[in-house]
Design an enzyme around this catalytic site. Structure first.
Site, PDB file in Angstrom:
ATOM      1  CG  HIS A  39      49.590  27.704   3.415  1.00 28.02           C
ATOM      2  ND1 HIS A  39      49.515  28.418   2.240  1.00 28.02           N
ATOM      3  CD2 HIS A  39      48.873  28.399   4.340  1.00 28.02           C
ATOM      4  CE1 HIS A  39      48.810  29.508   2.443  1.00 28.02           C
ATOM      5  NE2 HIS A  39      48.401  29.531   3.703  1.00 28.02           N
ATOM      6  CG  HIS A  44      42.853  30.856  -0.949  1.00 24.67           C
ATOM      7  ND1 HIS A  44      43.873  31.554  -1.546  1.00 24.67           N
ATOM      8  CD2 HIS A  44      42.953  31.126   0.373  1.00 24.67           C
ATOM      9  CE1 HIS A  44      44.550  32.225  -0.634  1.00 24.67           C
ATOM     10  NE2 HIS A  44      44.006  31.973   0.537  1.00 24.67           N
TER      11      HIS A  44
END
Length: 586
Positions: free
Chosen positions: A125, A172
């Site tokens: 992830h 991110h």
């Protein structure tokens, strides 16, 4: 010899003594050598077959062990390497060597010709993050590290950028993480994808790009991977290909381009939330799971109108980008029951947050298992795990979820379980799901993890001794005033009925502790059981110190006495620290 200072005035001296073989090894040596001081190759073969439970062991296997051990212990060319027998000490050294006598095998042995949905898959992830989810650096280093460990699913978050050559970088979104160029990520995947396993690498793309940038990414992907890239023959796969068919191939998985445009339109061009991912918008706030809503939860590209779309009617570059997507993801809009609907003419990927999975498992557990028999379910950490911690992967595995996505840069017991699961099947990154998750049981029933089942198998574990800490740690690492006080915790992680942890007594002031304690673990679902082993150093004045851990798939444990290498908190193997243990199934 170690020296420790006491009360600033006195010194205590301790000698690190070398522990001899356990009594059971001594007795076995006497039995198979018939009281002699040397064990021949023929006698070693009998020992391997009868005592160690290696039914397929041959004289050639025993001869190879003798040669490897003697070459490892003695200088090449000496009289010791030319002999063809073992002493008691030689046998003990062999048994206590993780390289020569590991607890599990290192070869792929499972059938790899079933569809991808039949396998648990080693999944990362936010694979580009080096640390926390808020302000750590983005880099290719964690991607490379994950691939070298055997991870088969890499996630990249793509965002527009004015500062990069190709207009796309990976980071991110809506955080302070520093970006990395997408081309660097793609090139790193190309170079290291198959360094640990020949089986396919799946790149899940979290797409925040405009159609023109999607076209650029499509070009970068095709140019970077060339013949390694798998192109689907149809947008509507009736069944996934197998890992065997996809060896040395790169697979792209994401939402088709129209999904991006629809989602952007529905948000009114508002910023995308930091922790949205694929179907996240639905998964974070799912409708009442007890209601069935009459809405379409399949991927938007599956509608009849879209199937008949002409290429020119799509946004520029969408055809090329979409043609690369081998595993389609979608954004469910209805209730949970509808999201888990199984379509006979199509397979797909669905993503759920860890919280959404827990709700689904609680209210629609059998529907989740039925869905994962043909389709792929990806589970990802909740957005509040800002420190890159992880969650219990067994909830996903017990319900057939193939892609239990983890923050591989983290640490802790849940990451240790992840490492343990994928030590299975030769560490290739794909582990075949148990039959009971893929087939109907009696009366057409599906597996229920909460059901109380009868004991299927009992595992007996004996912890003999440990060694190697004095080589890998400084003298005062555990205690300033004396040698360490080690104890070992042993237990099972699995279905709720099998979960348990036990521990040995603490051995005082000993760098090479001998416990010689036995534990028994009844198992109702051994196919999903992981053996947890953790060594700690007891400390009276503060929390106990960590001294090593490992996690092993129970279904692959080799019976007999085995050397167990230990790992640090992040899963890196120590150079010398190991335990001597015995496994027996009764």
């Amino acid at each position: 010899m170690g020296t420790y200072r006491i009360c600033m005035c006195f010194k205590r001296r301790y000698k690190v003594s070398e522990t001899g073989p356990p009594q059971e090894v001594k007795e076995a040596f006497m039995k198979y050598t018939e009281g002699a001081t040397q064990m021949t190759v023929e006698q070693l073969t009998r020992f391997l077959v009868e005592f160690q439970g290696e039914s397929g062991a041959s004289i050639s296997d025993a001869r190879k062990i003798v040669e490897q051990l003697l070459q490892k212990r003695y200088p090449v060319g000496t009289k010791y390497t030319k002999k063809n027998t073992l002493t008691l000490d030689d046998l003990h050294r062999y048994l206590f060597s993780p390289d020569l006598n590991p607890p599990i095998g290192d070869q792929v042995y499972q059938d790899m010709t079933a569809p991808l949905s039949h396998y648990f898959t080693y999944t990362g992830h936010n694979s580009y993050l080096t640390g926390n989810q808020i302000n750590s650096d983005c880099s290719v280093v964690p991607i490379i590290k994950a691939l070298k460990r055997g991870v088969r699913v890499v996630e990249l978050d793509m965002w527009p950028s004015d500062d990069t050559t190709h207009g796309v970088h990976v980071y991110h979104g809506w955080t302070l993480t520093t970006p990395v160029e997408i081309i660097k990520c793609l090139e790193s995947i190309r170079e290291h994808a198959f360094s640990a396993s020949p089986y396919p690498v799946i790149i899940t793309l979290e797409d925040h790009l405009t159609p023109d940038l999607q076209a650029k990414v499509a070009q970068l992907i095709t140019q970077t991977f060339e013949d390694m890239l798998f192109y689907p023959q149809s947008e509507r796969l009736k069944e996934f290909h197998s890992p065997e068919e996809l060896k040395h191939r790169i697979i792209i998985s994401t939402k088709p381009p129209k999904e991006y445009l629809k989602a952007k339109s529905e948000r009114g061009n508002k910023p995308h939330k930091e922790n949205d991912s694929d179907e996240d918008a639905w998964a974070k706030a799912p409708p009442d799971p007890t209601t069935d809503q009459d809405v379409d939860t399949s991927d938007s590209d599956s509608s009849p109108d879209e199937d008949n779309d002409d290429c020119e009617s799509r946004p520029p570059g969408a055809c090329t980008y979409k043609s690369l997507i081998a595993i389609h993801a979608g954004k469910p809009k209805g209730g949970l029951k509808e999201a888990l609907k199984v379509e006979l003419e199509k397979v797909r990927r669905l993503s759920l947050s860890e919280q959404a999975l827990e709700k689904a498992a609680s209210s629609h557990g059998t529907d989740v298992i039925r869905f994962t028999q043909r389709n792929i379910l990806r589970v990802y950490p909740k957005g509040t795990r800002l420190n890159s911690s992880n969650y219990n992967p067994l909830i996903g595995w017990m319900h057939g979820a193939q892609m239990v996505a983890f923050n591989m840069q983290g640490n802790g017991k849940y990451l240790w379980l992840m490492h343990g699961m994928f030590r299975s099947n030769g560490g290739c990154g794909y582990v075949k799901k148990p039959d009971f998750l893929m087939k109907l049981g009696p009366d057409n029933s599906l597996f229920d993890p909460k059901e109380k089942l009868q004991v299927k198998k009992t595992l007996k574990v004996k912890v003999y001794m440990g060694d190697g800490w004095h080589l890998d740690f400084t003298q005062t690492h555990f205690d300033l005033f004396s040698p360490p006080d080690f104890y070992t915790r042993v237990g099972i992680a699995g279905v709720p009925a099998d979960k348990v942890m036990k521990e040995t007594k603490t051995k005082q002031d000993d760098w090479s502790p001998v416990w010689d304690e036995e534990f028994i673990f009844p198992l109702t679902v051994p196919e999903l059981a992981l053996l947890r082993v953790e060594v700690n150093e007891h400390d009276i004045s503060r929390n106990d110190d960590f001294a090593g851990q490992t996690c092993l798939p129970v279904w692959e444990l080799r019976p007999g006495i085995r050397a167990i290498p230990l790992f640090d908190r992040k899963g890196e193997k120590y150079n010398s620290v190991r335990l001597l243990m015995r496994f027996e199934f009764i």
